[in-house]
Design an enzyme around this catalytic site. Sequence first.
Site, mmCIF file in Angstrom:
data_model
loop_
_atom_site.group_PDB
_atom_site.id
_atom_site.type_symbol
_atom_site.label_atom_id
_atom_site.label_comp_id
_atom_site.label_asym_id
_atom_site.label_seq_id
_atom_site.Cartn_x
_atom_site.Cartn_y
_atom_site.Cartn_z
ATOM 1 C CG ASP A 103 -0.808 18.946 -34.748
ATOM 2 O OD1 ASP A 103 -1.344 20.065 -34.727
ATOM 3 O OD2 ASP A 103 -0.223 18.433 -33.770
HETATM 4 N N1 URA Z 1 -2.881 17.553 -29.824
HETATM 5 C C1 URA Z 1 -1.810 17.575 -30.651
HETATM 6 O O1 URA Z 1 -0.677 17.685 -30.208
HETATM 7 N N2 URA Z 1 -2.048 17.467 -31.967
HETATM 8 C C2 URA Z 1 -3.259 17.298 -32.513
HETATM 9 O O2 URA Z 1 -3.390 17.184 -33.729
HETATM 10 C C3 URA Z 1 -4.367 17.277 -31.635
HETATM 11 C C4 URA Z 1 -4.149 17.413 -30.290
#
Ligand code: URA
Length: 235
Positions: A103
Amino acid sequence: MRIDKYISSQRTDLSRSDVKKLIRAGRVTADGLTVRSPDEKIAEDASVCVDGTAVEFKEHIYLMLNKPAGYVCSAREGASPTVYELVPPELRRKGLFPAGRLDKDTEGFVLMTDDGALAHEMLSPAKHVPKTYRVRLETPFLPEYVPLFASGMTIDGGEKCLPAELSPDPRDPLACTLILHEGKFHQVKRMFASAGNHVCYLKRLRIGGLLLDPKLPLGGCLEIMHKDVEKLLLQ
Ligand code: URA
């Protein structure tokens, strides 16, 4: 292909201008003959040497990126900077992409590669390649999370997760380490939301058997040596 382009695509320790200097100094041969000009063309199967040592042909490149928060893993998303901008020019290659996205607000290990087959294997749900995350929560870690995550919890009213391993941080009541064996969308955040908590900070520390280099600064990028590439698939 031009000889200077070929060498700098294979020898990522040399810049294009280093390569040109080596060629002009007569230190490069192709099929045993000294190359005189950087724009000389060579055949795809030519045997190229620098100072008498063969330039090994690398079909693919594998980069370890320490993604800072604020960067997106897609090619372009509005005004946000992208992980592509963190790849130094000498390591850029056609077809490079992030294998497994983080993310925008997540930090840590992103594999950038042009090897679609390896990425497919690494991300395949059937392979269960583990990914390790450092998590910091809004409210203190509860011991009951451990059996809940280990049991294969259900998130968002029906989506079943594979069993995951959680370990609290003995020095920080808000922090823990989580090992996932799959990669659902926003999975870590959704798992903790289902457990009644909220993820404030997330960093990926490991993919398979390969640890994010602790010396690599945020925003840094390094080439993964071929002997280490197979560690990405270790279970
Ligand atoms: N899980 C999440 O919630 N975000 C990420 O970036 C990676 C794994």
